[in-house]
Structures are given as C-alpha cells and as structure tokens.
Design a protein around this motif. Structure first.
Motif, PDB file in Angstrom:
ATOM      1  N   LEU A 152       0.836  -1.202   0.000  1.00 24.62           N
ATOM      2  CA  LEU A 152       0.000   0.000   0.000  1.00 24.62           C
ATOM      3  C   LEU A 152       0.874   1.257   0.000  1.00 24.62           C
ATOM      4  O   LEU A 152       0.646   2.184  -0.783  1.00 24.62           O
ATOM      5  N   ASN A 153       1.885   1.275   0.854  1.00 23.39           N
ATOM      6  CA  ASN A 153       2.760   2.443   0.929  1.00 23.39           C
ATOM      7  C   ASN A 153       3.611   2.601  -0.325  1.00 23.39           C
ATOM      8  O   ASN A 153       3.914   3.727  -0.736  1.00 23.39           O
ATOM      9  N   LEU A 154       4.010   1.495  -0.931  1.00 23.00           N
ATOM     10  CA  LEU A 154       4.760   1.581  -2.182  1.00 23.00           C
ATOM     11  C   LEU A 154       3.910   2.211  -3.279  1.00 23.00           C
ATOM     12  O   LEU A 154       4.379   3.047  -4.065  1.00 23.00           O
ATOM     13  N   LEU A 155       2.633   1.826  -3.349  1.00 28.89           N
ATOM     14  CA  LEU A 155       1.732   2.398  -4.345  1.00 28.89           C
ATOM     15  C   LEU A 155       1.496   3.885  -4.049  1.00 28.89           C
ATOM     16  O   LEU A 155       1.518   4.720  -4.955  1.00 28.89           O
ATOM     17  N   LYS A 156       1.291   4.228  -2.780  1.00 27.24           N
ATOM     18  CA  LYS A 156       1.081   5.635  -2.406  1.00 27.24           C
ATOM     19  C   LYS A 156       2.315   6.479  -2.733  1.00 27.24           C
ATOM     20  O   LYS A 156       2.193   7.598  -3.226  1.00 27.24           O
ATOM     21  N   GLU A 157       3.490   5.913  -2.466  1.00 22.10           N
ATOM     22  CA  GLU A 157       4.724   6.650  -2.738  1.00 22.10           C
ATOM     23  C   GLU A 157       4.858   6.948  -4.221  1.00 22.10           C
ATOM     24  O   GLU A 157       5.288   8.023  -4.621  1.00 22.10           O
ATOM     25  N   THR A 158       4.466   5.996  -5.047  1.00 21.81           N
ATOM     26  CA  THR A 158       4.533   6.202  -6.502  1.00 21.81           C
ATOM     27  C   THR A 158       3.540   7.263  -6.947  1.00 21.81           C
ATOM     28  O   THR A 158       3.874   8.181  -7.696  1.00 21.81           O
ATOM     29  N   VAL A 159       2.294   7.148  -6.483  1.00 22.90           N
ATOM     30  CA  VAL A 159       1.248   8.077  -6.906  1.00 22.90           C
ATOM     31  C   VAL A 159       1.495   9.485  -6.361  1.00 22.90           C
ATOM     32  O   VAL A 159       1.434  10.470  -7.101  1.00 22.90           O
ATOM     33  N   GLU A 160       1.797   9.577  -5.062  1.00 17.34           N
ATOM     34  CA  GLU A 160       1.897  10.890  -4.422  1.00 17.34           C
ATOM     35  C   GLU A 160       3.227  11.598  -4.688  1.00 17.34           C
ATOM     36  O   GLU A 160       3.257  12.776  -5.028  1.00 17.34           O
ATOM     37  N   ASP A 161       4.324  10.861  -4.508  1.00 13.37           N
ATOM     38  CA  ASP A 161       5.642  11.506  -4.593  1.00 13.37           C
ATOM     39  C   ASP A 161       6.193  11.575  -6.008  1.00 13.37           C
ATOM     40  O   ASP A 161       6.933  12.494  -6.348  1.00 13.37           O
ATOM     41  N   ASP A 162       5.836  10.615  -6.849  1.00 12.85           N
ATOM     42  CA  ASP A 162       6.436  10.543  -8.187  1.00 12.85           C
ATOM     43  C   ASP A 162       5.475  10.928  -9.305  1.00 12.85           C
ATOM     44  O   ASP A 162       5.805  10.814 -10.473  1.00 12.85           O
ATOM     45  N   ILE A 163       4.292  11.384  -8.963  1.00 17.35           N
ATOM     46  CA  ILE A 163       3.285  11.671  -9.978  1.00 17.35           C
ATOM     47  C   ILE A 163       3.754  12.754 -10.956  1.00 17.35           C
ATOM     48  O   ILE A 163       3.511  12.664 -12.164  1.00 17.35           O
ATOM     49  N   GLU A 164       4.453  13.754 -10.449  1.00 22.56           N
ATOM     50  CA  GLU A 164       4.923  14.834 -11.310  1.00 22.56           C
ATOM     51  C   GLU A 164       5.931  14.320 -12.328  1.00 22.56           C
ATOM     52  O   GLU A 164       5.884  14.659 -13.507  1.00 22.56           O
ATOM     53  N   GLN A 165       6.827  13.461 -11.852  1.00 24.82           N
ATOM     54  CA  GLN A 165       7.830  12.895 -12.757  1.00 24.82           C
ATOM     55  C   GLN A 165       7.168  12.007 -13.810  1.00 24.82           C
ATOM     56  O   GLN A 165       7.532  12.016 -14.980  1.00 24.82           O
ATOM     57  N   LEU A 166       6.202  11.243 -13.406  1.00 26.65           N
ATOM     58  CA  LEU A 166       5.507  10.366 -14.348  1.00 26.65           C
ATOM     59  C   LEU A 166       4.785  11.178 -15.417  1.00 26.65           C
ATOM     60  O   LEU A 166       4.724  10.789 -16.581  1.00 26.65           O
TER      61      LEU A 166
END
Length: 483
Positions: free
Chosen positions: A223-237
């Motif tokens: 869950l935290n891995l998915l949140k980290e991707t969506v929340e912290d890396d969304i701009e980069q994506l």
C-alpha cells in the motif's frame, strides 16, 4: 550544522538492546564491524557548520539509506519500522524511546547531501579496505561482468509502473480474504496515464477506509509503495520518462531500457570496483577502468576473468602491458578466422592455397587491410573465374557476370594468436570456471536488494542506489567470511 553522535544518547532503557538484539544479529554485527565516522568527513562540505539549527545526524541518515538497500522497503515503511524494531533502533544508534524522523527527510538527504560525491568508489573502497584488514581478501584475481537495471520510468508506458504496484496490492488483499475482491474498484480499462492514476487513488482510498485491513503488515508495505509512486512521483511520471536511461541489449532479440552496472569482484566475492553507465554502453570498454579502480581500492590484480565481451584487442594489449592474465575467450569469428562456408573451402598446406568444393585451387592471393589498426588484415584468395562459370556447384557460390571470384580469411594479430594459445591451456580452463560467482552476485543484487529496477530517475540516483546496494552486499559477505 551537526554535532557528531558516535555513541547512544543517554537513556535508562539502553540496556534493553543487550536483552533483545542478539549478538549474531546482522545489524549488530555491522555496527561492531564498521567505523562509520568516515561519513562525517565525506559529508561535511554539504552542510553549513556555523549557521541554522542542528541537522539530523548525517550518520543516522546514511544508515537509513543502508537499511533501505538491505531490506527493500519504501521510505515510509523504513521509518515506521525504525519506530518499533529494536534491531533498527540499535543500528541507527537511537535511544529505545527516541522519536523517528519524517520520511521526507530521506528524499532531501539523497538529493541535497549526497550530491557531488563519488559515493560508489568511496563505499567500495571502504569495504575492500575492511576485507583486507580482516585477512579475508587475499586473491589476486577479479571476475568482471555487467548487470542491467531497468529504469523506474518505462520508456514506452509510465502507466505500467502503476499497474505493477496496484497488482501487488490486490494480490496481498486477495491472500488475506478472497471475498474482498468484490469491494475493490473495477480495474482501469482506459489506456491513459490519467485514468490509471485515478484508479490507483480509488484503490488506495478503498483499502485504507473500506476494508479494515490497512494496518496489517502484509498490506501496509505494498500500500505504501503504491502511495509513494502516486503521491511523490506523480509529477515525474506526467512530465517525461527518465532522461538519462537508454536502451541496451541483453541478446540479439532482447533489450531493456535503463542502466548498466559494470562490476569487478574478487574470488572471495567481494566487489572491488563498479561503474554505473547508461544501458547502451559496451561491456568491454569498461574493463581497463574496472582494473584501475580495483587497484586504487587496494586490490592486487594479476588475473582478470570475464566473458567474451572483454577479449577485444585493446584489452588484450593492455593486459599484456600490465602483466595481467586475461581469462576471456576470443570471439569465434576471430578464432575461426571469420571464414564463411568452411565446409566448401579447404586449405592445402603444401600449396599454401585454398581449394573449393569442386577441387579448383586458387591461382593467387593478396593481403588486404591497413597495418597498425585494431582490425585484422585479410588474405584474399582469387580463383579462375572461367572455371567458376562452368562449375556445377556455382549456384550460391559464383554470381553470374562477376569478373572475379574470391575467398577471404582474416589474419590473426599477434595478440590474438597469443590469446588463442592461452585459452587452450588447463590454467585458463580452470580459472574460467570461477566466472559463475559473479552471476550469483548479480542475482543477489537484483532479487534481494531491489537492483532490478531503479528507485529514482537519473544517472546520479542510479549511482547512489548502486553504492548503497554494493556496500550492503559487501558487508554481508565480509560478515559471512569472518564468521
């Protein structure tokens, strides 16, 4: 500014560590084995020493990153585990009741404090020095190879990263209660990044509020891995893929998008040098740097063991000049003289000419190609074209209307001839058997320390990840050999 903290803070509960963390615990052993005070000297230039409030101890931040390399968890889970795991607290030199850091501090530490550092060479050098001091590193051979790491942001579809993370979360949920499947949002069927992000956000919300299982350890990590991707890396994506990553080839029909780490390792399986490059770089071109870096780290290199990629002529000449044995097989095209249709042309040693399938001997030969360059020269044999015109085997051999018929064989250079003789010796064959060790080390890096996929974008991020992962596996190996 910061004040060095080389001992535990005063606490009435410190004695708990001796009761709870056993002597053979890996983190306790690393703490006792390694003097981490070098971290202060290396990071001093990246801190202001006379202005502002005290920073979080850089040694502790460094150890957090080492823990992340060993256990492959998100920043959030790493910090959370340090709240209750006594072996983590002991390793981080925290008092048992001490508060933990904010996870966002780790991102800032990576980006701001580790810049302008040759962290990879530094940490490898420290472990080689430690292994030598322990009497573990005694061999004079290094094994070389390259391992690939896929970019975090896929070249074709950043959406695939989110799909992979959400898939792992759903799988964890199903393993607890298959009936919860009906409560999850419908999978995204629209092939856009925005739609995938929207689906992941719904999945996170349902998992946290509607299922009642979000606090279970089996759920929190994915869950935290998915949140980290969506929340912290969304701009980069949203902006782009990884700008530094490149397409590399594992075989003629297999490719990847990302980076390569070129590794040199002793026969004791201690990594003595590493170079992180973009994915398209040639393996053989890194050999001389790997040897020099291994020497700089304190390794006495007399033998190098590698696959065929390292047997190019420049490397053979370099090895000979530096009195190093290069246990690397030549490309079959060189050992076989780059001959085509070997079954149709045979060499007559008495006449010194080739004879074709029909029994016709070449009438003359000439040497082509320039001297003094890396490519081999060729001997070209000329056949009587009038005989070729009437030959019953001319189909596929003689092209109608051609004014000449030739057959060429490349000439081996002196370096290649010597290497061919060397690779037929029993010593070469025995040493070549050691190469499997580096394949196992590459597998360990990928499957136990998350080195199969980059944890951030950019070559610098990949170098930091490589430095911490290699530091971790070297320390583990030293502990095992010392034991």
């Amino acid at each position: 500014m910061f004040q060095p903290q080389l001992s535990f803070a005063l606490s009435p509960y410190t004695a708990l560590y001796d009761l709870i963390v056993p002597k053979d615990n890996m983190l306790r052993q690393i703490n006792e084995l390694v003097d981490f005070s070098f971290v202060y000297d290396e990071l001093k230039a990246n801190y202001c020493l006379d202005n502002g409030r005290n920073a979080i101890d850089p040694l502790r931040m460094f150890k957090y990153l080492l823990l992340k390399a060993i256990f492959e968890v998100s920043d959030v889970d790493l910090v959370e585990r340090s709240r209750y795991d006594m072996s983590f607290k002991y390793f981080l030199q925290m008092a048992p009741e001490e508060a933990v850091i904010d996870p966002s501090s780790l991102t800032k530490f990576r980006k701001l404090r580790l810049k302008n550092m040759d962290l990879l060479d530094l940490l490898i050098g420290k472990t080689v020095e430690l292994a030598t001091a322990q009497g573990i590193l005694t061999s004079t051979s290094i094994i070389v190879d390259a391992t690939h790491t896929k970019a975090r942001y896929n070249q074709k579809s950043p959406r695939e990263i989110l799909q992979d993370r959400s898939r792992k979360l759903r799988k964890a949920i199903y393993s607890i209660d298959e009936s919860l499947k009906g409560k999850l949002p419908a999978k995204n069927a629209v092939d856009t990044l925005e739609a995938e992000i929207d689906y992941c956000q719904k999945l996170i919300e349902v998992t946290e509020t509607g299922l009642g299982i979000a606090q279970l350890p089996k759920i929190t990590e994915p869950l935290n891995l998915l949140k980290e991707t969506v929340e912290d890396d969304i701009e980069q994506l949203r902006i782009s893929q990884d700008q530094d990553a490149r397409v590399g080839h594992k075989s003629a029909d297999s490719s990847f998008f990302g980076y390569k780490t070129h590794i040199a390792m002793s026969e004791e399986r201690i990594i003595t040098a590493a170079i992180v490059t973009t994915g398209e770089k040639n393996d053989g071109k890194q050999l001389q740097s790997l040897i020099e870096k291994s020497k700089a780290a304190g390794m006495d290199v007399k033998t190098v063991i590698g696959d065929m990629a390292y047997s190019e002529k420049e490397n053979i000449a370099y090895s000979k000049e530096n009195q190093i044995e290069l246990v690397s097989r030549l490309n079959p095209q060189i050992t076989q003289g780059m001959r085509k249709k070997e079954d149709e042309f045979e060499f007559n040693k008495d006449a010194g000419m080739y004879v074709c399938k029909a029994g016709h001997m070449a009438i003359r030969k000439a040497r082509t190609g320039k001297k003094g360059i890396s490519k081999n020269q060729k001997d070209t044999y000329y056949f009587d074209v009038e005989l070729c015109k009437r030959c019953p085997f001319k189909e596929g051999c003689y092209k109608e209307g051609s004014k000449s018929k030739t057959y060429s064989v490349s000439i081996k250079s002196g370096e290649h001839a010597e290497q061919m003789a060397f690779q037929e010796t029993e010593y070469f064959k025995e040493k070549a058997k050691e190469r499997y060790k580096i394949e196992a080390k590459n597998s360990e890096l990928k499957h136990r320390h998350g080195y199969d996929v980059a944890t951030s974008s950019g070559l610098l991020g990949m170098q930091i990840q490589g430095a911490m992962a290699i530091f971790a596996v070297n320390l583990k190996r030293i502990l095992k050999l010392a034991d």
